[in-house]
Write a protein that holds these residues in place. Sequence first.
Motif, PDB file in Angstrom:
ATOM      1  N   LYS A 148      -5.411   5.721  -0.286  1.00  0.00           N
ATOM      2  CA  LYS A 148      -6.277   4.771  -0.990  1.00  0.00           C
ATOM      3  C   LYS A 148      -6.257   4.999  -2.500  1.00  0.00           C
ATOM      4  CE  LYS A 148     -10.952   2.857  -0.841  1.00  0.00           C
ATOM      5  NZ  LYS A 148     -10.498   1.473  -0.778  1.00  0.00           N
ATOM      6  N   SER A 149      -6.139   3.914  -3.229  1.00  0.00           N
ATOM      7  CA  SER A 149      -6.221   3.871  -4.700  1.00  0.00           C
ATOM      8  C   SER A 149      -4.992   4.400  -5.425  1.00  0.00           C
ATOM      9  CB  SER A 149      -7.457   4.644  -5.215  1.00  0.00           C
ATOM     10  OG  SER A 149      -8.638   4.122  -4.641  1.00  0.00           O
ATOM     11  N   GLU A 199      -5.950  -3.021   1.132  1.00  0.00           N
ATOM     12  CA  GLU A 199      -7.178  -2.627   0.431  1.00  0.00           C
ATOM     13  C   GLU A 199      -7.955  -3.850  -0.040  1.00  0.00           C
ATOM     14  OE1 GLU A 199      -6.535   0.314  -2.623  1.00  0.00           O
ATOM     15  OE2 GLU A 199      -5.096   1.425  -1.403  1.00  0.00           O
ATOM     16  N   ASP A 200      -7.260  -4.779  -0.685  1.00  0.00           N
ATOM     17  CA  ASP A 200      -7.919  -5.968  -1.236  1.00  0.00           C
ATOM     18  C   ASP A 200      -7.661  -7.225  -0.408  1.00  0.00           C
ATOM     19  OD1 ASP A 200      -8.735  -4.453  -3.606  1.00  0.00           O
ATOM     20  OD2 ASP A 200      -6.611  -4.489  -4.102  1.00  0.00           O
ATOM     21  N   ARG A 245      -3.004   1.502  -7.192  1.00  0.00           N
ATOM     22  CA  ARG A 245      -3.737   1.017  -8.367  1.00  0.00           C
ATOM     23  C   ARG A 245      -3.606   2.012  -9.523  1.00  0.00           C
ATOM     24  NH1 ARG A 245      -6.995  -3.175  -8.084  1.00  0.00           N
ATOM     25  NH2 ARG A 245      -7.134  -2.954  -5.819  1.00  0.00           N
ATOM     26  N   ASN A 249       0.827  -1.194   0.000  1.00  0.00           N
ATOM     27  CA  ASN A 249       0.000   0.000   0.000  1.00  0.00           C
ATOM     28  C   ASN A 249       0.869   1.255   0.000  1.00  0.00           C
ATOM     29  OD1 ASN A 249      -1.790   2.156   1.102  1.00  0.00           O
ATOM     30  ND2 ASN A 249      -3.229   0.452   1.258  1.00  0.00           N
TER      31      ASN A 249
END
Length: 231
Positions: free
Chosen positions: A127-128, A151-152, A131, A123
């Motif tokens: 967040k995000s 997150e996943d 990705r 991470n």
Amino acid sequence: MVDRKIFIFDFDGTLVDSYSCLPEIYKSIAVKVGLKGESVTEFVKRALEYENLWDYLENYDRKSWWTMLFAEFNLKLDNKALEDLLRFYWVMRAEKSFVVENCAETLEVLKNKGKRLVIVAGNDGLKSIKRMRIKKSGLSKYFDEIFIVGEDAKNRVEAIKIVANKYNVNFGEIVFVDDKPSAINEVKNAVKNITAVRVKFKSAFKPALSKGCLCDFEIENVNDLLKVLEI
């Protein structure tokens, strides 16, 4: 010979070089917070030393140690300012990163041979962001699954177990590829029979401190994966 059906890759230092750009990024941050002249040079030097230390200690939450870094230069930033700088750091790192040599060609070979390809990456603290960086690299098209730790899945081991269950394979049919000994050790200590490959990623600004590694193979570049596993 073992039929290795799934290949799980880390991202930074494995598929992309996102370290060579660190001096440029920290120089931009120094200017952003108002440092000038020799203070900029010293800030970049100290920032890279901090990157090295906290990478070794496995603390990737830069906000937690940036406060100490900035304090050395008499800078006190509130939480919003830190978050804004962190987002700037990661957006710039995404722009300046580049795919390692022959990486795409290696992924093509594996895909053409019917292998499932997965990314399990750490991470980035926001967040995000990870990705987004993976998508920006242009590599996401090669992968069947992308897991971001925190997150996943709780951790790398949980992600690997989810993949094994989804595709109905045993751990002996999975190859885990990472550049960090700590990540490989985490997986090897928890997942029996998995094949772990360490990429000995080289960059002048890659954190140098390292721990012993439980990997089965060491390679210089992702392209060497095809040779060591006789693919």
